[in-house]
Enzyme design. Structure first.
Site: not given
Ligand code: UD1
Ligand code: MG
Length: 460
Positions: A14, A230, A336, A354, A408
């Site tokens: 997003r 996001n 600078r 500068k 000047s």
């Molecule tokens: C997750 C939680 C949800 C919580 C929410 C809060 C899970 C299953 N759900 O949901 O309960 O309310 O966060 O924001 O954990 N990421 C990875 N690898 C992956 C997937 C995600 O590194 O495979 C990282 C993302 O970059 C992010 C974080 O984990 O920083 C959370 O991932 P996101 O996809 O936002 O989780 P949600 O579905 O929002």
């Molecule tokens: Mg999330």
């Protein structure tokens, strides 16, 4: 023994950006840098970041930002969910102790909240950071035991939740603390039989309940601490909240901000007493403002020391410079790196300085350039005058003694020295040293052409 795992592999679709989401900046620092900064304050033996999208870029940026912290990186490719993300970190986790799990895109988590979460875990419980939201949609809901509401039974993801569960306001923030040994055991048992075909970290809550491990919840001091980024809209919203908090802290310390909603600090700002800052100023890096300093509207000031009583007029740009006591700079001035102004120096509109020092009381009030120059006390540097400090290959110094008067539109061809009290006639190009106390002029003599007539427009 504490390990910290930061999930930062997600794409951030997003954001609609080519830059990895966690490298987008808030108050001048990458989102992940905020999280790692907080994590680094907790005394962990290792800070393990799970990277994926843009992994190389993310890792290089964080190593540069935290040269001394115990950073480690593991890559998650492909990304099969938050449980799968933490699984990648397992080989680096300690045998015992506690693991704290944070999110790379939730930048404003505070040290005190992380400590409260760790305390709630106490090395034996699964502690979840939760918060009640007016609009909980999209989040995992905290399911509690109806008979004993202090007991958490599980987290159900929004997409898997029943209408009754979707009515629950308390959500999981994505942060938890738990015993490392239990975490490893539960991670190994995760399945992806859910609406998103992902390995949900949140499924370990039900496993803890089944194992008889107590599940507890802690809350942050403020909602802002657990808001994730996001989208550009969410990023801008968090930026304004963060800036507002910084502005409030400065005002509480006595700094007068004309409008806290039009103030941006991307770094550290140390202020003496009776400092006034007008609207739309941006401060970056480390900036110090002494007692009674006034900063006009629309100034950009980075890595600068501004001494007591100095006045910075509107639209001034300062970067890597020092301004002396009671100096007057701007409007529309540019300092600078390496510009060092002594006390009571005046730098006026469209003047660029500068790598130059100006001693007490020196003035360059209009349309001028001083580069690689040493300028004495009470010098008056005329409008339109410049130092020609660069010969196309090397930079050279211009030395201007005390009480020199540069007319000047002069060009001072460096290396060149103007002795104390020298006067340079306007329009001169000075390529040889000018002796002290004397007038030097280097320009064509004025002639008048007798009988000359202006051309007339031809007819027909
Ligand atoms: C997750 C939680 C949800 C919580 C929410 C809060 C899970 C299953 N759900 O949901 O309960 O309310 O966060 O924001 O954990 N990421 C990875 N690898 C992956 C997937 C995600 O590194 O495979 C990282 C993302 O970059 C992010 C974080 O984990 O920083 C959370 O991932 P996101 O996809 O936002 O989780 P949600 O579905 O929002
Ligand atoms: Mg999330």
């Amino acid at each position: 023994m504490l390990d910290i795992v930061i999930m930062a592999a997600g794409k951030g679709t997003r954001m609609k950006s080519n830059r990895p989401k966690v490298l987008h900046t808030l108050a001048g620092r990458a989102l992940l840098q905020h999280v790692l900064g907080t994590a680094a304050s907790l005394g962990a033996q290792r800070l393990i970041t799970v990277t994926g999208h843009g992994a190389g870029e993310v890792e290089a940026a964080m190593r540069a930002a935290f040269p001394a912290a115990p950073l480690a990186f593991v890559r998650q490719e492909p990304q099969l969910g938050t449980g799968h993300a933490v699984q990648q970190a397992v080989p680096l986790l300690g045998d015992g102790g506690t693991t704290l799990i944070l999110n790379g895109d939730v930048p404003l988590i505070e040290t005190a909240t992380a400590q409260a979460l760790l305390a709630a875990s106490g090395g034996q419980r699964l502690a979840l950071l939760t918060i009640a939201l007016a609009d909980p949609s999209g989040y995992g809901r905290i399911v509690r035991d109806a008979a004993q509401p202090e007991r958490v039974l599980g987290i159900v993801e929004h997409k898997d939740a029943t209408p009754a569960q979707r009515a629950i306001a308390e959500v999981y923030t994505g942060m938890m603390a738990l015993p490392t040994a239990a975490l490893k055991r539960w991670l190994a048992a995760l399945k992806n039989d859910n609406a998103q075909r992902e390995y949900y970290l949140t499924d370990i809550v039900a496993m803890a309940v089944a194992d008889g491990v107590p599940v507890v919840a802690a809350q942050p001091a403020a909602e802002t601490e657990v808001l994730g980024v996001n989208s550009p809209q969410q990023l801008a919203d968090l930026e304004r909240r963060f800036q507002r908090a910084q502005a409030e802290a400065l005002m509480a310390a006595g700094v007068r901000l004309a409008d806290p909603a039009r103030f941006d600090l991307r770094g550290r700002l140390a202020c003496g007493s009776d400092v006034d800052i007008d609207v739309n100023c941006v401060f970056e890096g480390q900036v110090t403002l002494g007692d009674g300093v006034r900063v006009g509207a629309n100034c950009v000031i980075r890595d600068a020391r501004i001494a007591a009583g100095a006045v910075i007029q509107p639209f001034t740009h300062i970067d890597g410079a020092g301004v002396g006591e009671s100096a007057l700079v701007g409007p529309f001035a540019r300092l600078r790196p390496g510009a060092e102004l002594g006390p009571e120096v005046h730098i006026g509109n469209f003047v660029e300085v500068k790598n130059s020092t100006l001693a007490r009381g020196a003035k360059a009030n209009h349309l001028a350039y001083l580069g690689d120059a040493t300028v004495g006390e009470r010098v008056n540097y005329g409008a339109g005058s410049i130092t020609a400090n660069y010969d196309g290959a090397n930079k050279h110094r211009t030395v201007i003694g005390n009480d020199v008067h540069v007319g000047s539109n002069c060009v001072l061809v460096a290396p060149v020295t103007l002795g104390d009290g020298a006067t340079i006639g306007g329009g001169s190009t000075i390529g040889k040293d000018a002796p002290a106390g004397q007038l030097s002029v280097a320009r064509a003599r004025q002639v008048t052409i007798a009988g000359w007539k202006r051309p007339q427009k031809q007819k027909g």
